[in-house]
Scaffold this motif. Sequence first.
Motif, PDB file in Angstrom:
ATOM      1  N   LYS A   1      60.911  41.306  34.369  1.00  0.00           N
ATOM      2  CA  LYS A   1      60.838  39.846  34.208  1.00  0.00           C
ATOM      3  C   LYS A   1      62.194  39.236  34.511  1.00  0.00           C
ATOM      4  O   LYS A   1      63.236  39.783  34.130  1.00  0.00           O
ATOM      5  CB  LYS A   1      60.403  39.486  32.784  1.00  0.00           C
ATOM      6  CG  LYS A   1      60.167  38.001  32.571  1.00  0.00           C
ATOM      7  CD  LYS A   1      59.521  37.713  31.235  1.00  0.00           C
ATOM      8  CE  LYS A   1      60.524  37.820  30.108  1.00  0.00           C
ATOM      9  NZ  LYS A   1      59.954  37.321  28.821  1.00  0.00           N
TER      10      LYS A   1
ATOM     11  N   GLN B   1      48.532  41.132  32.427  1.00  0.00           N
ATOM     12  CA  GLN B   1      48.978  41.392  31.060  1.00  0.00           C
ATOM     13  C   GLN B   1      49.571  40.133  30.427  1.00  0.00           C
ATOM     14  O   GLN B   1      49.314  39.832  29.256  1.00  0.00           O
ATOM     15  CB  GLN B   1      50.002  42.526  31.062  1.00  0.00           C
ATOM     16  CG  GLN B   1      49.428  43.881  31.402  1.00  0.00           C
ATOM     17  CD  GLN B   1      50.457  44.991  31.295  1.00  0.00           C
ATOM     18  OE1 GLN B   1      51.549  44.798  30.780  1.00  0.00           O
ATOM     19  NE2 GLN B   1      50.110  46.173  31.795  1.00  0.00           N
ATOM     20  N   TRP B   2      50.356  39.423  31.197  1.00  0.00           N
ATOM     21  CA  TRP B   2      50.984  38.198  30.701  1.00  0.00           C
ATOM     22  C   TRP B   2      49.915  37.190  30.298  1.00  0.00           C
ATOM     23  O   TRP B   2      50.011  36.543  29.249  1.00  0.00           O
ATOM     24  CB  TRP B   2      51.895  37.636  31.786  1.00  0.00           C
ATOM     25  CG  TRP B   2      52.799  36.515  31.385  1.00  0.00           C
ATOM     26  CD1 TRP B   2      54.065  36.601  30.876  1.00  0.00           C
ATOM     27  CD2 TRP B   2      52.537  35.100  31.507  1.00  0.00           C
ATOM     28  NE1 TRP B   2      54.601  35.352  30.674  1.00  0.00           N
ATOM     29  CE2 TRP B   2      53.682  34.415  31.046  1.00  0.00           C
ATOM     30  CE3 TRP B   2      51.450  34.357  31.966  1.00  0.00           C
ATOM     31  CZ2 TRP B   2      53.771  33.022  31.025  1.00  0.00           C
ATOM     32  CZ3 TRP B   2      51.533  32.970  31.940  1.00  0.00           C
ATOM     33  CH2 TRP B   2      52.667  32.313  31.475  1.00  0.00           C
TER      34      TRP B   2
ATOM     35  N   ARG C   1      46.682  37.795  29.519  1.00  0.00           N
ATOM     36  CA  ARG C   1      45.873  38.268  28.388  1.00  0.00           C
ATOM     37  C   ARG C   1      46.617  38.100  27.067  1.00  0.00           C
ATOM     38  O   ARG C   1      45.997  37.785  26.035  1.00  0.00           O
ATOM     39  CB  ARG C   1      45.488  39.733  28.597  1.00  0.00           C
ATOM     40  CG  ARG C   1      44.449  39.950  29.699  1.00  0.00           C
ATOM     41  CD  ARG C   1      43.819  41.306  29.620  1.00  0.00           C
ATOM     42  NE  ARG C   1      43.023  41.444  28.400  1.00  0.00           N
ATOM     43  CZ  ARG C   1      42.319  42.538  28.094  1.00  0.00           C
ATOM     44  NH1 ARG C   1      42.338  43.581  28.913  1.00  0.00           N
ATOM     45  NH2 ARG C   1      41.610  42.596  26.983  1.00  0.00           N
ATOM     46  N   GLU C   2      47.914  38.297  27.095  1.00  0.00           N
ATOM     47  CA  GLU C   2      48.703  38.098  25.878  1.00  0.00           C
ATOM     48  C   GLU C   2      48.609  36.658  25.378  1.00  0.00           C
ATOM     49  O   GLU C   2      48.831  36.391  24.186  1.00  0.00           O
ATOM     50  CB  GLU C   2      50.168  38.452  26.144  1.00  0.00           C
ATOM     51  CG  GLU C   2      50.424  39.945  26.319  1.00  0.00           C
ATOM     52  CD  GLU C   2      51.835  40.224  26.815  1.00  0.00           C
ATOM     53  OE1 GLU C   2      52.608  39.247  26.995  1.00  0.00           O
ATOM     54  OE2 GLU C   2      52.161  41.418  27.027  1.00  0.00           O
ATOM     55  N   ARG C   3      48.279  35.734  26.281  1.00  0.00           N
ATOM     56  CA  ARG C   3      48.199  34.309  25.928  1.00  0.00           C
ATOM     57  C   ARG C   3      46.756  33.830  25.856  1.00  0.00           C
ATOM     58  O   ARG C   3      46.494  32.627  25.897  1.00  0.00           O
ATOM     59  CB  ARG C   3      49.012  33.502  26.944  1.00  0.00           C
ATOM     60  CG  ARG C   3      50.511  33.724  26.753  1.00  0.00           C
ATOM     61  CD  ARG C   3      51.312  33.442  28.030  1.00  0.00           C
ATOM     62  NE  ARG C   3      52.743  33.641  27.756  1.00  0.00           N
ATOM     63  CZ  ARG C   3      53.341  34.825  27.714  1.00  0.00           C
ATOM     64  NH1 ARG C   3      52.624  35.927  27.937  1.00  0.00           N
ATOM     65  NH2 ARG C   3      54.641  34.921  27.468  1.00  0.00           N
TER      66      ARG C   3
END
Length: 401
Positions: A25, A129-130, A132-134
């Motif tokens: 990141k 992934q980013w 889904r985390e949100r």
Amino acid sequence: MCNSCFFFTFAWTFFQPMSAIEIRKVTNRKELDMFIQFHYDLYRGNAYDAPNLYSDERHTLSKERNAAFEFCEADYFLAWRDGKVVGRVAAILNHRANTQWQRKTVRFGWLDFIDDIEVSRALFEAVRQWGRERGMTEMAGPLGFTDMDPEGMLIEGFDQLGTMATIYNYDYYPRHMEQLGGWEKDNDYVEYKLIVPEGDMPEKYQKVAQMVMKRYNLHPVHPKRSQLLGKEQIGRKALDVVNKSYGNIYGYSQMTERQIDEYLRMYFPVLDMDMLCLIEDWNTPDHKIIGVGLSITSMTRALQKCRNGRLWPFGWWHCLKALKFHKADCLDLLLIGVLPEYQQKGVNALMFYDLIPRYQKFGFKWGETNVEMETNEKVQSQWQYLEHIQHKRRRCYKKNI
């Protein structure tokens, strides 16, 4: 070295697995510079790509400066292999658009990668992934923060000149989307090349324009630069028309007051006033602005001469020549907006009735329409009176996550 040793060494080297892809990141200014720089490196020398100015990219991607971060959040990711950047992607949430369109979408944008399926796979996994985390349930893109950013992956027209308002990408990008699987079409955009007529105004435009002026008392005007940002606030009124006319277009989220201020400050001072056409309703006491047509000289060749997107030391001269002296055969139709209640009254024909003689005067041979939704027959029907060619198609993809 004996022959057996040579072949053993060759075989050992050849069959070694490639180094793993590492996704990192972006966390600081240096890494953001790398994120921006990667596109210039990947497309260096490409005859069709229109590289953005570095300063514009840095502004757009800055969480402190870009007004879209009032309702968006984002992170940027770089793909690394053997100490080198081999890909990039932005993961974006536009909360206003998700609310308006009742979707839980994480957008991907600023997507670039070498021709290696493992690189593109790793980049999309980072976005997945980013998101889904949100709490998101789907990915979609390429999209920017708002409709004012370039969107859609080029799938046809790789041998056509790009524009500063659109994305150019290599032909292996859509091949990767197919190979990765699970992606489907969310929306397609088409683009047209319009031939500027050499002789008289197309008769249909002339007849419709004259009827519109007589029947509805609508008239084209070209404001002075001082009026855009002065007390008349014409620039703000024009962007308000854009907001209202684009309100129901796929993925659009209306510009906030801070965004409008930003666009007025950054772009309106350099507009070519001859190529900004406003349509006013003279039946109203204040001559209400009901339509906006904005064109600009194609900046692609000038931008290609700005090394790494920088105006210095010589890029500014190429950009100035293009803007000031119309040193290009092509013009870009950046946007056309008409208030919904006026959209069936021939306003577009009135705009072109006003603008075509100006295009002829400046020596333009053809124009780029930029992106139009393939289903927007109303917009595409306006080109029927000009010689035109559909020469590009781009796609927004979506995938459940």
